[in-house]
Design an enzyme around this catalytic site. Structure first.
Site, PDB file in Angstrom:
ATOM      1  N   GLY A 192       0.764  -1.062   0.008  1.00  0.00           N
ATOM      2  CA  GLY A 192       0.060  -0.011   0.004  1.00  0.00           C
ATOM      3  C   GLY A 192       0.782   1.124  -0.035  1.00  0.00           C
ATOM      4  N   GLN A 204       3.160   9.954   1.034  1.00  0.00           N
ATOM      5  CA  GLN A 204       4.559   9.297   1.085  1.00  0.00           C
ATOM      6  C   GLN A 204       5.287   9.559  -0.128  1.00  0.00           C
ATOM      7  OE1 GLN A 204       2.604   5.234   2.056  1.00  0.00           O
ATOM      8  NE2 GLN A 204       4.504   5.071   3.245  1.00  0.00           N
ATOM      9  N   CYS A 257       6.393   0.130   7.429  1.00  0.00           N
ATOM     10  CA  CYS A 257       5.732   1.212   6.418  1.00  0.00           C
ATOM     11  C   CYS A 257       6.869   1.530   5.492  1.00  0.00           C
ATOM     12  CB  CYS A 257       5.366   2.533   7.301  1.00  0.00           C
ATOM     13  SG  CYS A 257       5.032   3.988   6.568  1.00  0.00           S
ATOM     14  N   LEU A 258       6.700   1.880   4.448  1.00  0.00           N
ATOM     15  CA  LEU A 258       7.643   2.176   3.161  1.00  0.00           C
ATOM     16  C   LEU A 258       8.528   3.429   3.662  1.00  0.00           C
ATOM     17  CD1 LEU A 258       5.938   1.221   0.112  1.00  0.00           C
ATOM     18  CD2 LEU A 258       7.471  -0.006   1.311  1.00  0.00           C
ATOM     19  N   HIS A 272      -4.035   1.500   7.842  1.00  0.00           N
ATOM     20  CA  HIS A 272      -2.753   2.020   7.898  1.00  0.00           C
ATOM     21  C   HIS A 272      -2.737   3.155   6.987  1.00  0.00           C
ATOM     22  CE1 HIS A 272       1.873   1.790   7.862  1.00  0.00           C
ATOM     23  NE2 HIS A 272       1.549   2.385   6.776  1.00  0.00           N
ATOM     24  N   GLU A 273      -3.329   2.979   5.500  1.00  0.00           N
ATOM     25  CA  GLU A 273      -3.323   3.924   4.742  1.00  0.00           C
ATOM     26  C   GLU A 273      -4.165   5.167   4.842  1.00  0.00           C
ATOM     27  OE1 GLU A 273      -0.932   3.759   2.659  1.00  0.00           O
ATOM     28  OE2 GLU A 273      -0.332   1.802   2.919  1.00  0.00           O
ATOM     29  N   HIS A 277      -2.499   7.400   7.137  1.00  0.00           N
ATOM     30  CA  HIS A 277      -1.283   8.321   6.640  1.00  0.00           C
ATOM     31  C   HIS A 277      -1.908   9.622   5.860  1.00  0.00           C
ATOM     32  CE1 HIS A 277       2.595   6.327   6.398  1.00  0.00           C
ATOM     33  NE2 HIS A 277       2.062   5.408   5.954  1.00  0.00           N
TER      34      HIS A 277
END
Length: 179
Positions: free
Chosen positions: A56, A61, A104-105, A146-147, A150
């Site tokens: 995701g 991000q 997380c990226l 999670h997304e 963000h």
């Protein structure tokens, strides 16, 4: 024979914003223009997510403060969920709260047991403006939550407490990131 293009195949990989970047903690703005710029952003986000081996990715991000995220994520039964959401709203969570591994990226190399509901429902739009409701369970529900976090300026680290939070922040510092 497959006729649809693979998401991200014509996109460009954008630089990833990392923990400490102001773009990650500011709430994102709603999308108002459902035109070609949005389509390009979604395509670039898929390319960026795949290049980083993620499941995701939220627009902030990659430094774009808009309410958009993409996903290619399995659920706990290994069913693949592939898509994107524009102006998503987490409208319901249900089921038990389970602590599971989450990373997380934007916080590379750091993973922590994070509490999330086992079911999630998100409403939003496709890039053409069509309304959509996405329901997820298990790992996919975790991804949806999670997304959405963000896009509201939050990170999974915000859900950690006590020893788990201290360990994660220690790992963040060791990774050379600044919380």
């Amino acid at each position: 024979m497959r006729r649809a293009t693979i998401p991200g195949s014509s996109g460009r990989v954008r630089p990833m914003r990392l923990l400490g970047d102001a773009a990650l903690v500011a709430p994102c703005e709603p999308v108002t223009d459902f035109g070609t710029d949005l389509a390009r952003l979604v395509e670039d986000m898929f390319a960026t997510m795949y290049a980083a081996n993620g499941v995701g990715l939220a627009a902030n991000q990659v430094g774009v403060p808009l309410r958009v995220f993409v996903y290619d994520c399995p659920d706990d039964e290994d069913v693949r969920h592939l898509g994107h959401l524009v102006n998503p709203t987490l409208v319901a969570t249900d089921g038990p709260v389970l602590r599971g591994p989450e990373g997380c990226l934007s916080v590379p190399g750091v993973e922590a047991g994070t509490p999330r509901h086992d079911e999630a429902v998100v409403e939003g739009f496709r890039m053409d403006g069509t309304p959509v409701t996405v329901r997820g369970t298990g790992f996919f529900a975790r991804c949806l939550q999670h997304e959405c976090d963000h896009l509201d300026g939050g990170l999974y680290l915000d859900h950690l407490t006590g020893l788990r939070r201290r360990r994660a922040l220690r790992a963040v510092r060791r990774a050379g990131l600044r919380p």
